[in-house]
Design an enzyme around this catalytic site. Structure first.
Site, short mmCIF file in Angstrom:
data_model
loop_
_atom_site.label_atom_id
_atom_site.label_comp_id
_atom_site.label_asym_id
_atom_site.label_seq_id
_atom_site.Cartn_x
_atom_site.Cartn_y
_atom_site.Cartn_z
N GLU A 191 -5.51 -8.45 0.86
CA GLU A 191 -6.07 -8.06 2.17
C GLU A 191 -7.53 -7.72 2.03
O GLU A 191 -7.92 -7.06 1.06
CB GLU A 191 -5.38 -6.81 2.75
CG GLU A 191 -4.11 -7.07 3.48
CD GLU A 191 -3.54 -5.81 4.10
OE1 GLU A 191 -4.30 -4.98 4.64
OE2 GLU A 191 -2.31 -5.66 4.04
N GLU A 247 0.79 -1.24 0.00
CA GLU A 247 0.00 0.00 0.00
C GLU A 247 0.82 1.29 0.00
O GLU A 247 0.70 2.10 0.94
CB GLU A 247 -0.94 0.01 1.21
CG GLU A 247 -1.89 -1.15 1.27
CD GLU A 247 -3.01 -0.97 2.28
OE1 GLU A 247 -2.99 0.03 3.02
OE2 GLU A 247 -3.91 -1.82 2.33
#
Ligand code: BGP
Length: 447
Positions: A354, A153
């Site tokens: 995720e 991320e």
């Protein structure tokens, strides 16, 4: 496994800083997060720190037994860069342990724990150090890791580090944000080149946080704000990794202020794209003062706020399905995202690296019956099935997370695990979702 295609990866994801503890052991240096937590205790819920976390560094073998018992075929973890070079032996043992149990090791090289002595990602020396670290990992672990993710991320960590100022280095500076993001994306391509040069056996990718952007207003300025959010939160990173160049429209607006080129050097193709999905963003033009606030209390009335005055703000979704931490629950957003990625980048394998729900649970029989999590994950798995039926090449689902852990600014209050962790003894206990998840994949329990 009839619910999902043959070879589908399924299991959980974790990150070193959030579970390992032992932050002073075996030559580990501080990460930027260790220092941030020490220097700003009041910014973390209940002044929590990652010092002990789940003590996974000592209890890793028991944790691998749990993963095996829960029937997972893959496990996504991150390697702690601040432990290097001495700490490589720990991951060597961990990966051997996974292989011995028939679980595919999926390793993230950077999950936000930048070694503090390196400072930040604007520093060119950080790139050299990352490359050296990648070389070591490729050399020692490259024969067994099944999937590599260079970064976790970059968009979220840079946005919070340099725009909202909620994460380290906790500044408000857009130019520095883009410089740091560029440093990370350059590191991504160089690391992939190095992993390929060393002929590692695993597939090569990255885990991006991707949020479908929805326009929350009907004026021209609202539509422009939504376009900006999509351009800079999603497409800047997607295009940077998939095509090795920043997207034209977004680039044109900023090029005069940036000190780097549109084209990244030595771009490398991806073998797969990791997709971290939590919730979509509703965006409109902002006339409100610049203000950033994240709900870290778990109190549903505590509203998240993101407003860049004169540019954009995140708005409340028009419907009310939200978690106690004010995150919208929108499984359809995941389906649309996966289908859209399939259309934009045909043939690029996708792995959901995720997805999960943070709940305000405690160590009690009642909390172990986490039907809300079962409902959340079931809905997202159904969304993935629909995306696959629409042609999206989704190859796996890694739930966040294996166990309750250090949830950054939320400390240990916001819980995501299939395994509950006793706050004092750190005993592990499976929640109802753990057995349900096993049955979905091992016994084809219908969703
Ligand atoms: C992702 C991070 C994870 C994890 C998750 C949940 O952005 O990659 O490390 O923490 O979000 O977020 P939080 O713990 O802040 O609720």
């Amino acid at each position: 496994m009839s619910n999902f295609p043959a070879g589908f990866l399924w299991g959980c994801a974790t990150a070193a800083l959030q579970i390992e503890g032992s932050t002073q052991c075996d030559g580990r240096v501080d990460s930027i997060w260790d220092v941030f937590c020490r220097q700003n205790p009041d910014r973390i819920h209940a002044q929590a720190t990652p010092e002990r976390a789940c003590d996974h560094y000592q209890r890793w073998s028991e944790d691998l037994d749990w993963i095996a018992k829960l029937g997972h075929n893959a496990y996504r973890f991150s390697i702690a860069w601040p432990r290097m070079p001495g700490g490589i032996d720990f991951y060597d043992r961990l990966i051997d342990g996974l292989c011995a149990r028939g679980i595919q090791p999926m390793a993230t090289l950077y999950h936000w724990d930048l070694p503090h002595p390196l400072g930040n990602w604007e520093n060119p020396a950080t790139l050299d150090a990352f490359l050296q670290y990648t070389q070591l990992c490729a050399d020692r672990l490259g024969d067994r890791v099944s999937h590599w993710m260079t970064l976790n991320e970059p968009a979220w960590s840079v946005m919070n580090g340099y725009v909202t100022g909620l994460h380290p280095p906790a500044v408000h500076d857009l130019k520095r944000a883009f410089t740091a993001a560029h440093g990370q994306l350059q590191a991504h391509h160089l690391a992939l080149a190095e992993l390929r040069r060393q002929r590692v056996v695993g597939k090569l990718g990255i885990a991006l946080n991707l949020s479908p952007v929805k326009c929350a207003g009907d004026t021209r300025r609202d539509r422009r704000a939504a376009r900006w959010a999509d351009d800079y939160l999603n497409r800047w990173f997607l295009e940077g990794v998939v095509h090795g160049a920043y997207p034209e429209r977004a680039w044109r607006l900023l090029q005069h202020t940036l000190d780097f080129d549109k084209q990244l050097t030595h771009p490398q193709p991806l073998d797969f794209l990791g997709v971290n999905y939590y919730y979509p963003k509703w965006v409109a033009h902002s006339q409100l003062p610049t203000r950033f606030h994240l709900n870290t209390s778990g109190n549903a009335h505590d509203k998240c706020q993101f407003s860049l005055q004169g540019r954009l703000r995140f708005c409340d979704p028009p419907q009310t399905r939200k978690t106690e931490w004010d995150w919208e629950i929108d499984p359809e957003g995941l389906e649309n995202l996966l289908v859209q990625l399939h259309h934009s980048y045909p043939g690029l394998p996708l792995v959901v690296t995720e997805n999960g729900i943070g709940l305000g649970e405690s160590w009690s029989d009642q909390s172990l019956q986490d039907s809300q999590r079962i409902e959340f994950v079931a809905a997202h798995l159904r969304a993935i099935q629909k995306a696959i039926a629409a042609g999206a090449p989704v190859q796996g689902y890694l739930m966040w997370s294996l166990m309750d852990n250090f949830s950054w600014l939320n400390g240990y209050h916001k819980r995501y695990g299939l395994l509950a962790i006793h706050p004092e003894t750190l005993e592990r206990r499976p929640k109802a979702s753990a057995e349900w998840f096993r049955q979905v994949f091992c016994d084809q329990l219908s969703l």
